[in-house]
Design a protein around this motif. Structure first.
Motif, PDB file in Angstrom:
ATOM      1  N   LEU A  57     -56.803  91.124   2.666  1.00 33.47           N
ATOM      2  CA  LEU A  57     -57.292  92.076   3.668  1.00 33.47           C
ATOM      3  C   LEU A  57     -56.206  92.380   4.707  1.00 33.47           C
ATOM      4  O   LEU A  57     -56.011  93.527   5.099  1.00 33.47           O
ATOM      5  CB  LEU A  57     -58.530  91.526   4.377  1.00 33.47           C
ATOM      6  CG  LEU A  57     -59.853  91.630   3.618  1.00 33.47           C
ATOM      7  CD1 LEU A  57     -60.953  90.886   4.354  1.00 33.47           C
ATOM      8  CD2 LEU A  57     -60.247  93.084   3.436  1.00 33.47           C
ATOM      9  N   PHE A  58     -55.522  91.330   5.137  1.00 34.04           N
ATOM     10  CA  PHE A  58     -54.469  91.520   6.124  1.00 34.04           C
ATOM     11  C   PHE A  58     -53.356  92.410   5.569  1.00 34.04           C
ATOM     12  O   PHE A  58     -52.882  93.331   6.242  1.00 34.04           O
ATOM     13  CB  PHE A  58     -53.902  90.159   6.549  1.00 34.04           C
ATOM     14  CG  PHE A  58     -52.729  90.249   7.460  1.00 34.04           C
ATOM     15  CD1 PHE A  58     -52.890  90.574   8.794  1.00 34.04           C
ATOM     16  CD2 PHE A  58     -51.444  90.039   6.983  1.00 34.04           C
ATOM     17  CE1 PHE A  58     -51.802  90.675   9.641  1.00 34.04           C
ATOM     18  CE2 PHE A  58     -50.346  90.142   7.819  1.00 34.04           C
ATOM     19  CZ  PHE A  58     -50.523  90.466   9.153  1.00 34.04           C
ATOM     20  N   LEU A  59     -52.909  92.122   4.348  1.00 26.65           N
ATOM     21  CA  LEU A  59     -51.839  92.921   3.751  1.00 26.65           C
ATOM     22  C   LEU A  59     -52.278  94.368   3.540  1.00 26.65           C
ATOM     23  O   LEU A  59     -51.503  95.308   3.772  1.00 26.65           O
ATOM     24  CB  LEU A  59     -51.389  92.300   2.427  1.00 26.65           C
ATOM     25  CG  LEU A  59     -50.640  90.966   2.554  1.00 26.65           C
ATOM     26  CD1 LEU A  59     -50.362  90.376   1.170  1.00 26.65           C
ATOM     27  CD2 LEU A  59     -49.341  91.146   3.318  1.00 26.65           C
ATOM     28  N   GLU A  60     -53.536  94.582   3.134  1.00 23.56           N
ATOM     29  CA  GLU A  60     -54.059  95.938   2.922  1.00 23.56           C
ATOM     30  C   GLU A  60     -54.079  96.695   4.247  1.00 23.56           C
ATOM     31  O   GLU A  60     -53.677  97.856   4.325  1.00 23.56           O
ATOM     32  CB  GLU A  60     -55.473  95.842   2.333  1.00 23.56           C
ATOM     33  CG  GLU A  60     -56.069  97.177   1.949  1.00 23.56           C
ATOM     34  CD  GLU A  60     -57.448  97.003   1.341  1.00 23.56           C
ATOM     35  OE1 GLU A  60     -58.369  97.705   1.762  1.00 23.56           O
ATOM     36  OE2 GLU A  60     -57.581  96.138   0.449  1.00 23.56           O
ATOM     37  N   HIS A  61     -54.517  96.009   5.301  1.00 22.40           N
ATOM     38  CA  HIS A  61     -54.559  96.632   6.622  1.00 22.40           C
ATOM     39  C   HIS A  61     -53.142  96.935   7.121  1.00 22.40           C
ATOM     40  O   HIS A  61     -52.894  98.006   7.702  1.00 22.40           O
ATOM     41  CB  HIS A  61     -55.291  95.702   7.603  1.00 22.40           C
ATOM     42  CG  HIS A  61     -55.414  96.239   8.981  1.00 22.40           C
ATOM     43  ND1 HIS A  61     -56.196  97.323   9.292  1.00 22.40           N
ATOM     44  CD2 HIS A  61     -54.834  95.842  10.149  1.00 22.40           C
ATOM     45  CE1 HIS A  61     -56.104  97.583  10.578  1.00 22.40           C
ATOM     46  NE2 HIS A  61     -55.282  96.685  11.128  1.00 22.40           N
ATOM     47  N   ALA A  62     -52.216  96.015   6.892  1.00 24.41           N
ATOM     48  CA  ALA A  62     -50.834  96.223   7.314  1.00 24.41           C
ATOM     49  C   ALA A  62     -50.213  97.412   6.589  1.00 24.41           C
ATOM     50  O   ALA A  62     -49.490  98.207   7.200  1.00 24.41           O
ATOM     51  CB  ALA A  62     -50.013  94.959   7.064  1.00 24.41           C
ATOM     52  N   HIS A  63     -50.504  97.565   5.299  1.00 20.50           N
ATOM     53  CA  HIS A  63     -49.965  98.707   4.548  1.00 20.50           C
ATOM     54  C   HIS A  63     -50.567 100.022   5.033  1.00 20.50           C
ATOM     55  O   HIS A  63     -49.873 101.036   5.129  1.00 20.50           O
ATOM     56  CB  HIS A  63     -50.224  98.536   3.046  1.00 20.50           C
ATOM     57  CG  HIS A  63     -49.344  97.510   2.401  1.00 20.50           C
ATOM     58  ND1 HIS A  63     -47.985  97.591   2.379  1.00 20.50           N
ATOM     59  CD2 HIS A  63     -49.654  96.359   1.737  1.00 20.50           C
ATOM     60  CE1 HIS A  63     -47.472  96.555   1.744  1.00 20.50           C
ATOM     61  NE2 HIS A  63     -48.475  95.780   1.348  1.00 20.50           N
ATOM     62  N   SER A  64     -51.858 100.019   5.330  1.00 24.04           N
ATOM     63  CA  SER A  64     -52.490 101.269   5.795  1.00 24.04           C
ATOM     64  C   SER A  64     -51.936 101.661   7.158  1.00 24.04           C
ATOM     65  O   SER A  64     -51.765 102.851   7.442  1.00 24.04           O
ATOM     66  CB  SER A  64     -54.005 101.138   5.845  1.00 24.04           C
ATOM     67  OG  SER A  64     -54.385 100.216   6.836  1.00 24.04           O
TER      68      SER A  64
END
Length: 150
Positions: free
Chosen positions: A121-128
């Motif tokens: 979730l953190f990585l997905e949020h960081a990419h967005s």
């Protein structure tokens, strides 16, 4: 060379010979020497509890013998029960520790899965966030191009 004077030998109460020598003519004294009286050279001391039992005949029909045997039998039973109880306690403790270990391993698996989900979730949020935010240099060129076209 120094000469020694004659030796005097005496036996003390413990059956040990003590050799006394007089001083050397040089003025030095010799330390008395302890020599065992028995020809066997001493040996191990026998505890007092076993000294009188060597040659004594035990009457197996006597009341004293029966009482000693009963006391010994009771002591043996008590010792065996204690040993058995200790073994059971150890087995029970092993079982408890195995169960606790299984619970802890299950908790580790659950926490590992939770960590993995949170990391994703953190990585997905960081990419967005990275996709939505443009670099500073490219944003200014885009706005100036739009203004010049008007």
């Amino acid at each position: 060379m120094s000469k020694t004077s004659p030796q005097n030998t005496a036996t003390d109460a413990n059956g040990v010979s003590v050799i006394h020598t007089q001083a050397h003519s040089s003025g030095l004294q010799q330390v008395p020497q302890l020599v065992p009286v028995s020809p066997g050279g001493g040996g191990k001391a026998v505890p007092p509890s076993k000294q009188g039992k060597k040659n004594s005949f035990v009457d197996r029909n006597s009341d004293e013998y029966r009482q000693r045997r009963e006391r010994n039998n009771m002591a043996v039973k008590k010792s065996r029960l204690k040993s058995k109880q200790k073994a059971q306690d150890t087995l029970q403790r092993v079982t408890q520790l195995k169960e606790e270990n299984e619970r802890l391993e299950a908790k580790i698996k659950l926490l590992t899965k939770e960590l993995s989900v949170l990391k994703d979730l953190f990585l997905e949020h960081a990419h967005s966030l990275a996709d939505n935010v443009q670099p500073v240099g490219t944003e200014s060129t885009t706005t100036s191009a739009e203004n010049s076209g008007q």
